[in-house]
Design a protein around this motif. Structure first.
Motif, PDB file in Angstrom:
ATOM      1  N   ALA A   1       0.955  -1.356  -0.145  1.00  0.00           N
ATOM      2  CA  ALA A   1      -0.176  -0.104  -0.109  1.00  0.00           C
ATOM      3  C   ALA A   1       1.001   1.129   0.063  1.00  0.00           C
ATOM      4  CB  ALA A   1      -1.127   0.027   1.359  1.00  0.00           C
ATOM      5  N   VAL A   2       1.835   1.265   0.807  1.00  0.00           N
ATOM      6  CA  VAL A   2       2.751   2.319   0.843  1.00  0.00           C
ATOM      7  C   VAL A   2       3.713   2.673  -0.455  1.00  0.00           C
ATOM      8  CG1 VAL A   2       4.956   3.488   2.018  1.00  0.00           C
ATOM      9  CG2 VAL A   2       3.119   2.339   3.414  1.00  0.00           C
ATOM     10  N   ALA A   3       3.767   1.500  -1.138  1.00  0.00           N
ATOM     11  CA  ALA A   3       4.570   1.809  -2.538  1.00  0.00           C
ATOM     12  C   ALA A   3       3.510   2.186  -3.275  1.00  0.00           C
ATOM     13  CB  ALA A   3       5.159   0.270  -2.720  1.00  0.00           C
ATOM     14  N   LEU A   4       2.414   1.793  -3.333  1.00  0.00           N
ATOM     15  CA  LEU A   4       1.354   2.286  -4.209  1.00  0.00           C
ATOM     16  C   LEU A   4       1.063   3.727  -4.083  1.00  0.00           C
ATOM     17  CD1 LEU A   4      -1.309  -0.619  -3.977  1.00  0.00           C
ATOM     18  CD2 LEU A   4      -0.241   0.059  -6.276  1.00  0.00           C
ATOM     19  N   PHE A   5       0.995   4.340  -2.782  1.00  0.00           N
ATOM     20  CA  PHE A   5       0.877   5.714  -2.538  1.00  0.00           C
ATOM     21  C   PHE A   5       1.902   6.587  -2.917  1.00  0.00           C
ATOM     22  CE2 PHE A   5      -2.210   4.027   0.692  1.00  0.00           C
ATOM     23  CZ  PHE A   5      -3.060   3.730  -0.299  1.00  0.00           C
ATOM     24  N   GLU A   6       3.336   5.995  -2.747  1.00  0.00           N
ATOM     25  CA  GLU A   6       4.553   6.515  -3.002  1.00  0.00           C
ATOM     26  C   GLU A   6       4.530   6.870  -4.711  1.00  0.00           C
ATOM     27  OE1 GLU A   6       7.370   5.057   0.313  1.00  0.00           O
ATOM     28  OE2 GLU A   6       7.624   4.250  -1.723  1.00  0.00           O
ATOM     29  N   GLU A   7       4.170   6.067  -5.428  1.00  0.00           N
ATOM     30  CA  GLU A   7       4.066   6.173  -6.782  1.00  0.00           C
ATOM     31  C   GLU A   7       2.973   7.008  -7.284  1.00  0.00           C
ATOM     32  OE1 GLU A   7       6.487   5.621  -8.756  1.00  0.00           O
ATOM     33  OE2 GLU A   7       7.364   3.945  -7.373  1.00  0.00           O
ATOM     34  N   ALA A   8       1.678   7.071  -6.536  1.00  0.00           N
ATOM     35  CA  ALA A   8       0.774   7.833  -6.899  1.00  0.00           C
ATOM     36  C   ALA A   8       1.180   9.204  -6.546  1.00  0.00           C
ATOM     37  CB  ALA A   8      -0.590   7.374  -5.935  1.00  0.00           C
TER      38      ALA A   8
END
Length: 291
Positions: free
Chosen positions: A223-230
């Protein structure tokens, strides 16, 4: 290559990967082909395939507990039906399975020969499907994968990205470990091994392989990785609170540690999926492009 799974995330990714590789690919799903209507297997005869990839399944893990018959039809009886069809036509079958055939208690990445012990109906029916397909047709390759997500379909990544647009605080399970896998990476791996399977079958290729993203993380880490890219697309980074599985009860227990060792796939076919973290950005970019 004939792909079963309709407009599912893996089926769509397989169509794209096959086209990019110059492989003719047909895709079938409901209503033309439906595991709930076994007679529709006749529709497969209309496609002059040299390889069938079964990406169709009942994947609603929690719902399967209350609808075991439907899960059994799709995940166990379905693969047996496909294997019999492949026997009649003399073509190999690639069947997609899951890390949920394990209970997550090993404490290390699972290899293909480790004992299975599914925790729920979904995992049990997928395991039954593996066994049924291999028993019916020696030219079967089982690919167990894990935590599959993409910019399409119903999956964890789309749920998280959608939720982050509505709230700035999220709670995500942080004590389940696994190997996130993008549908695109899994599709690329299948397309890479397809010629070995369809152009002069070798008996040593049959059996079970693990095919998942490299490395490991938790649902919280993904989830954190998804938000970092978002954030590159303007998303304000939400607060992502790590929680225990017990804080987010579900009808069926998930494996606490379902990491998969994919060394066999690399040894036999020379194929390894990318590290999971390297594959997050393309999915996020595609999600924003389609939004």
């Amino acid at each position: 290559m004939l792909v079963l799974g309709g407009s599912g995330q893996l089926a769509l990714a397989l169509s794209a990967a096959a086209e990019a590789a110059g492989i003719d690919c047909a895709r079938l799903g409901r209503p033309e082909f439906d595991f709930d209507r076994p007679e529709t297997v006749a529709a497969l005869d209309s496609v002059p395939a040299r390889l069938i990839v079964n990406a169709a399944a009942y994947t609603a893990v929690d719902a399967a507990e209350g609808d075991a018959a439907a899960a059994e039809r799709a995940n166990a009886a379905g693969p047996a039906l496909l294997a019999a069809h492949c026997v009649r036509r003399g073509i190999p079958l690639v069947h997609i399975s899951t890390d949920y055939v394990f209970d997550g208690s090993k404490g290390a990445p699972y290899i293909e020969t480790d004992p299975t012990a599914p925790l729920g109906v979904y995992g049990a029916t997928k395991l039954a499907g593996e066994r049924a397909a291999m028993a019916a047709w020696p030219r079967t390759v089982i690919l167990r994968t894990a935590w599959v997500y993409s910019a399409t379909g119903r999956n964890f990544a789309r749920t998280m990205l959608g939720a982050a647009r509505k709230t700035d605080t999220l709670r995500v399970v942080a004590d389940q470990r696994g190997c996130p896998t993008t549908a695109a990476d899994l599709a690329a791996a299948i397309v890479a091994i397809a010629p070995r399977l369809s152009d002069g079958w070798e008996d040593g290729l049959a059996g079970i392989y693990h095919a998942a993203g490299g490395g490991e993380t938790t649902w919280h880490g993904l989830a954190v990785a998804l938000f970092e890219e978002a954030a590159r697309h303007g998303l304000k980074m939400p607060t992502v609170t790590p929680i225990a599985t017990s804080d987010w009860p579900t009808p069926v227990r998930r494996p606490a540690d379902s990491r998969l060792d994919c060394g066999k796939l690399a040894r036999v076919f020379g194929v390894a999926l990318p590290h999971w973290r390297d594959s997050v950005a393309p999915v996020v970019d595609a999600w924003y492009a389609a939004a």
